[in-house]
Design a protein around this motif. Sequence first.
Motif, PDB file in Angstrom:
ATOM      1  N   GLN A  98       0.814  -1.023   0.041  1.00 31.28           N
ATOM      2  CA  GLN A  98      -0.017  -0.074  -0.014  1.00 31.28           C
ATOM      3  C   GLN A  98       0.873   1.246   0.083  1.00 31.28           C
ATOM      4  O   GLN A  98       0.635   2.264  -0.749  1.00 31.28           O
ATOM      5  CB  GLN A  98      -0.788  -0.024   1.274  1.00 31.28           C
ATOM      6  CG  GLN A  98      -2.044  -1.149   1.272  1.00 31.28           C
ATOM      7  CD  GLN A  98      -2.248  -1.512   2.569  1.00 31.28           C
ATOM      8  OE1 GLN A  98      -1.921  -1.078   3.599  1.00 31.28           O
ATOM      9  NE2 GLN A  98      -3.543  -2.365   2.535  1.00 31.28           N
ATOM     10  N   THR A  99       2.144   1.383   0.646  1.00 37.51           N
ATOM     11  CA  THR A  99       2.822   2.357   0.741  1.00 37.51           C
ATOM     12  C   THR A  99       3.567   2.495  -0.386  1.00 37.51           C
ATOM     13  O   THR A  99       3.596   3.687  -0.904  1.00 37.51           O
ATOM     14  CB  THR A  99       3.829   2.170   1.982  1.00 37.51           C
ATOM     15  OG1 THR A  99       3.372   2.036   3.116  1.00 37.51           O
ATOM     16  CG2 THR A  99       4.899   3.298   1.831  1.00 37.51           C
ATOM     17  N   LEU A 100       4.115   1.470  -1.302  1.00 37.07           N
ATOM     18  CA  LEU A 100       4.675   1.869  -2.151  1.00 37.07           C
ATOM     19  C   LEU A 100       3.665   2.459  -3.545  1.00 37.07           C
ATOM     20  O   LEU A 100       4.151   3.242  -4.375  1.00 37.07           O
ATOM     21  CB  LEU A 100       5.222   0.512  -2.952  1.00 37.07           C
ATOM     22  CG  LEU A 100       6.740   0.081  -2.799  1.00 37.07           C
ATOM     23  CD1 LEU A 100       6.923  -1.045  -3.799  1.00 37.07           C
ATOM     24  CD2 LEU A 100       7.470   1.245  -2.984  1.00 37.07           C
ATOM     25  N   LEU A 107      13.238   3.021  -7.409  1.00 35.40           N
ATOM     26  CA  LEU A 107      11.861   2.627  -7.853  1.00 35.40           C
ATOM     27  C   LEU A 107      11.423   3.617  -8.332  1.00 35.40           C
ATOM     28  O   LEU A 107      10.790   3.599  -9.621  1.00 35.40           O
ATOM     29  CB  LEU A 107      11.202   1.960  -6.619  1.00 35.40           C
ATOM     30  CG  LEU A 107      11.578   0.926  -5.988  1.00 35.40           C
ATOM     31  CD1 LEU A 107      10.684   0.560  -4.908  1.00 35.40           C
ATOM     32  CD2 LEU A 107      11.908  -0.564  -6.932  1.00 35.40           C
ATOM     33  N   LEU A 108      11.536   4.986  -7.968  1.00 35.61           N
ATOM     34  CA  LEU A 108      10.926   6.033  -8.571  1.00 35.61           C
ATOM     35  C   LEU A 108      11.533   6.409  -9.805  1.00 35.61           C
ATOM     36  O   LEU A 108      10.857   6.809 -11.011  1.00 35.61           O
ATOM     37  CB  LEU A 108      11.010   7.440  -7.871  1.00 35.61           C
ATOM     38  CG  LEU A 108      10.120   7.466  -6.467  1.00 35.61           C
ATOM     39  CD1 LEU A 108      10.700   8.307  -5.424  1.00 35.61           C
ATOM     40  CD2 LEU A 108       8.867   7.309  -6.735  1.00 35.61           C
ATOM     41  N   LEU A 114      -1.680  -0.007   6.076  1.00 40.51           N
ATOM     42  CA  LEU A 114      -1.341   1.315   6.060  1.00 40.51           C
ATOM     43  C   LEU A 114      -2.154   1.990   7.013  1.00 40.51           C
ATOM     44  O   LEU A 114      -1.604   3.036   7.888  1.00 40.51           O
ATOM     45  CB  LEU A 114      -0.914   1.942   4.988  1.00 40.51           C
ATOM     46  CG  LEU A 114      -0.322   3.277   4.545  1.00 40.51           C
ATOM     47  CD1 LEU A 114       1.027   3.537   5.575  1.00 40.51           C
ATOM     48  CD2 LEU A 114      -0.326   3.729   3.257  1.00 40.51           C
ATOM     49  N   GLU A 159       1.368   9.286  -6.121  1.00 43.08           N
ATOM     50  CA  GLU A 159       1.526  10.725  -5.560  1.00 43.08           C
ATOM     51  C   GLU A 159       2.784  11.437  -6.299  1.00 43.08           C
ATOM     52  O   GLU A 159       2.707  12.543  -6.561  1.00 43.08           O
ATOM     53  CB  GLU A 159       1.447  10.804  -4.056  1.00 43.08           C
ATOM     54  CG  GLU A 159       0.322  10.466  -3.385  1.00 43.08           C
ATOM     55  CD  GLU A 159      -0.812  11.096  -4.141  1.00 43.08           C
ATOM     56  OE1 GLU A 159      -0.730  12.643  -4.047  1.00 43.08           O
ATOM     57  OE2 GLU A 159      -1.774  10.902  -4.408  1.00 43.08           O
ATOM     58  N   LEU A 160       4.031  10.651  -6.499  1.00 40.62           N
ATOM     59  CA  LEU A 160       5.097  11.274  -7.002  1.00 40.62           C
ATOM     60  C   LEU A 160       5.240  11.187  -8.348  1.00 40.62           C
ATOM     61  O   LEU A 160       5.965  11.827  -9.028  1.00 40.62           O
ATOM     62  CB  LEU A 160       6.408  10.764  -6.513  1.00 40.62           C
ATOM     63  CG  LEU A 160       6.502  10.831  -4.901  1.00 40.62           C
ATOM     64  CD1 LEU A 160       7.708  10.326  -4.226  1.00 40.62           C
ATOM     65  CD2 LEU A 160       6.603  12.302  -4.418  1.00 40.62           C
ATOM     66  N   ARG A 161       4.565  10.054  -8.941  1.00 41.76           N
ATOM     67  CA  ARG A 161       4.560   9.885 -10.487  1.00 41.76           C
ATOM     68  C   ARG A 161       3.074  10.011 -11.061  1.00 41.76           C
ATOM     69  O   ARG A 161       2.678   9.046 -11.373  1.00 41.76           O
ATOM     70  CB  ARG A 161       5.169   8.901 -10.653  1.00 41.76           C
ATOM     71  CG  ARG A 161       7.013   8.669 -10.432  1.00 41.76           C
ATOM     72  CD  ARG A 161       7.336   9.841 -11.084  1.00 41.76           C
ATOM     73  NE  ARG A 161       8.845   9.595 -10.657  1.00 41.76           N
ATOM     74  CZ  ARG A 161       9.465  10.510  -9.807  1.00 41.76           C
ATOM     75  NH1 ARG A 161       8.745  11.291  -8.978  1.00 41.76           N
ATOM     76  NH2 ARG A 161      10.708  10.241  -9.714  1.00 41.76           N
ATOM     77  N   PRO A 162       2.329  11.183 -10.870  1.00 37.82           N
ATOM     78  CA  PRO A 162       0.841  10.899 -11.154  1.00 37.82           C
ATOM     79  C   PRO A 162       0.333  10.708 -12.506  1.00 37.82           C
ATOM     80  O   PRO A 162      -0.656  10.522 -12.931  1.00 37.82           O
ATOM     81  CB  PRO A 162       0.525  12.378 -10.755  1.00 37.82           C
ATOM     82  CG  PRO A 162       1.625  13.409 -10.747  1.00 37.82           C
ATOM     83  CD  PRO A 162       2.885  12.362 -10.090  1.00 37.82           C
ATOM     84  N   GLU A 169      11.838   4.314   4.017  1.00 37.47           N
ATOM     85  CA  GLU A 169      11.587   5.518   3.402  1.00 37.47           C
ATOM     86  C   GLU A 169      10.126   5.631   2.818  1.00 37.47           C
ATOM     87  O   GLU A 169       9.721   6.861   2.916  1.00 37.47           O
ATOM     88  CB  GLU A 169      12.543   5.502   2.252  1.00 37.47           C
ATOM     89  CG  GLU A 169      13.894   5.611   2.587  1.00 37.47           C
ATOM     90  CD  GLU A 169      15.084   5.386   1.444  1.00 37.47           C
ATOM     91  OE1 GLU A 169      16.436   5.712   1.591  1.00 37.47           O
ATOM     92  OE2 GLU A 169      14.400   5.118   0.446  1.00 37.47           O
ATOM     93  N   LEU A 229      14.140   4.033  -2.081  1.00 36.77           N
ATOM     94  CA  LEU A 229      12.764   4.316  -2.884  1.00 36.77           C
ATOM     95  C   LEU A 229      12.819   4.996  -4.224  1.00 36.77           C
ATOM     96  O   LEU A 229      12.298   4.875  -4.839  1.00 36.77           O
ATOM     97  CB  LEU A 229      12.046   5.256  -1.791  1.00 36.77           C
ATOM     98  CG  LEU A 229      10.644   5.579  -2.248  1.00 36.77           C
ATOM     99  CD1 LEU A 229       9.961   4.525  -2.307  1.00 36.77           C
ATOM    100  CD2 LEU A 229      10.075   6.600  -1.176  1.00 36.77           C
ATOM    101  N   SER A 230      14.015   5.848  -4.024  1.00 37.98           N
ATOM    102  CA  SER A 230      14.482   6.561  -5.391  1.00 37.98           C
ATOM    103  C   SER A 230      14.659   5.634  -6.603  1.00 37.98           C
ATOM    104  O   SER A 230      14.553   5.943  -7.607  1.00 37.98           O
ATOM    105  CB  SER A 230      15.750   7.314  -5.220  1.00 37.98           C
ATOM    106  OG  SER A 230      16.670   6.899  -4.628  1.00 37.98           O
ATOM    107  N   ILE A 267       0.915   3.960  -2.871  1.00 37.05           N
ATOM    108  CA  ILE A 267       0.668   5.357  -2.693  1.00 37.05           C
ATOM    109  C   ILE A 267       1.589   6.651  -3.235  1.00 37.05           C
ATOM    110  O   ILE A 267       1.615   7.469  -3.725  1.00 37.05           O
ATOM    111  CB  ILE A 267       0.168   5.608  -1.134  1.00 37.05           C
ATOM    112  CG1 ILE A 267      -1.252   4.919  -1.006  1.00 37.05           C
ATOM    113  CG2 ILE A 267       0.437   7.268  -0.860  1.00 37.05           C
ATOM    114  CD1 ILE A 267      -1.719   5.156   0.574  1.00 37.05           C
ATOM    115  N   VAL A 268       2.945   6.091  -2.752  1.00 33.45           N
ATOM    116  CA  VAL A 268       4.101   6.974  -3.120  1.00 33.45           C
ATOM    117  C   VAL A 268       4.076   6.920  -4.576  1.00 33.45           C
ATOM    118  O   VAL A 268       4.456   8.477  -5.131  1.00 33.45           O
ATOM    119  CB  VAL A 268       5.544   6.481  -2.425  1.00 33.45           C
ATOM    120  CG1 VAL A 268       6.435   7.140  -2.987  1.00 33.45           C
ATOM    121  CG2 VAL A 268       5.427   6.511  -0.927  1.00 33.45           C
TER     122      VAL A 268
END
Lengths: 106, 160
Positions: free
Chosen positions: A17-19, A98-99, B143, A25-28, B65, A95-96, A21-22
Amino acid sequence: MGARRILVANELASYRQTLAIVLRELRPHVEVFETTSEDLDGEITRLRPDLVICSRVTSTVRQRVANWVELYPECKPYSTFYIDGQHRVKQDVQLSDLLELCASPP
Amino acid sequence: MLKSGPFVPTAAQTYPVHEAALGGIDSLPEPPDNRPEDPADVGNPTRKRGRPRVLMANEPRAYREGIAAVISQLRPTVVVETVEPDALDASIKRYVPDMVICSKATETLKGRVRVWVELYPENGAISVASIDGRRMEYTEIQLPDLLSIVDKAEELARAN
């Protein structure tokens, strides 16, 4: 590479779920879908993602997905990236990392 | 809107994850509507030590993170710090967090922190939370559960 349809199927639930959402949000501009390990193969057929992030890569993933990340398999400290036809094993994924796999904004 | 920069720590193991709120995540719990941002809060002793603090020390790193980023964005009144697991005890003494999320609860943690979550210890599906001495087990924590525990920690911090 620049993934535009990402299927997130890693274990455990809060991590997945965290991945998701991130990434949303960061790559809309990227489509992010979530599924469980059990449903991964079926969702690949249905969604045709160009990147899968999972905890255990399946034969369906290998055969049908152009790019994938096996993230912390069996909770090991390394991960395997298969991107643009190249295998790469990476320790201590951030995390970066994956982004960076996501497509740039149009 | 978030930017990816703060997710890339350089030399420092600890970094604040930045501010601003995510929007449109309907499935996640809303923060409690009791944020003391008004002048009436001036007399509250918690203001003297700043915003409630959440310390993240769980493994693996990408998830640490990621969870830190989500908490920071969805709970902007909370300060989130991340450290390597082996720095947990020293960081507890240094930051005096109101809540800790880690993979292995230590005696220092249990003795000094009111709210903590032992997230997937031994890589199992069960997680353990302690909120003001009350222990709870989650068979597969979600979450939204973590966000609710953050809210509890914030309530406790502000009540003191």
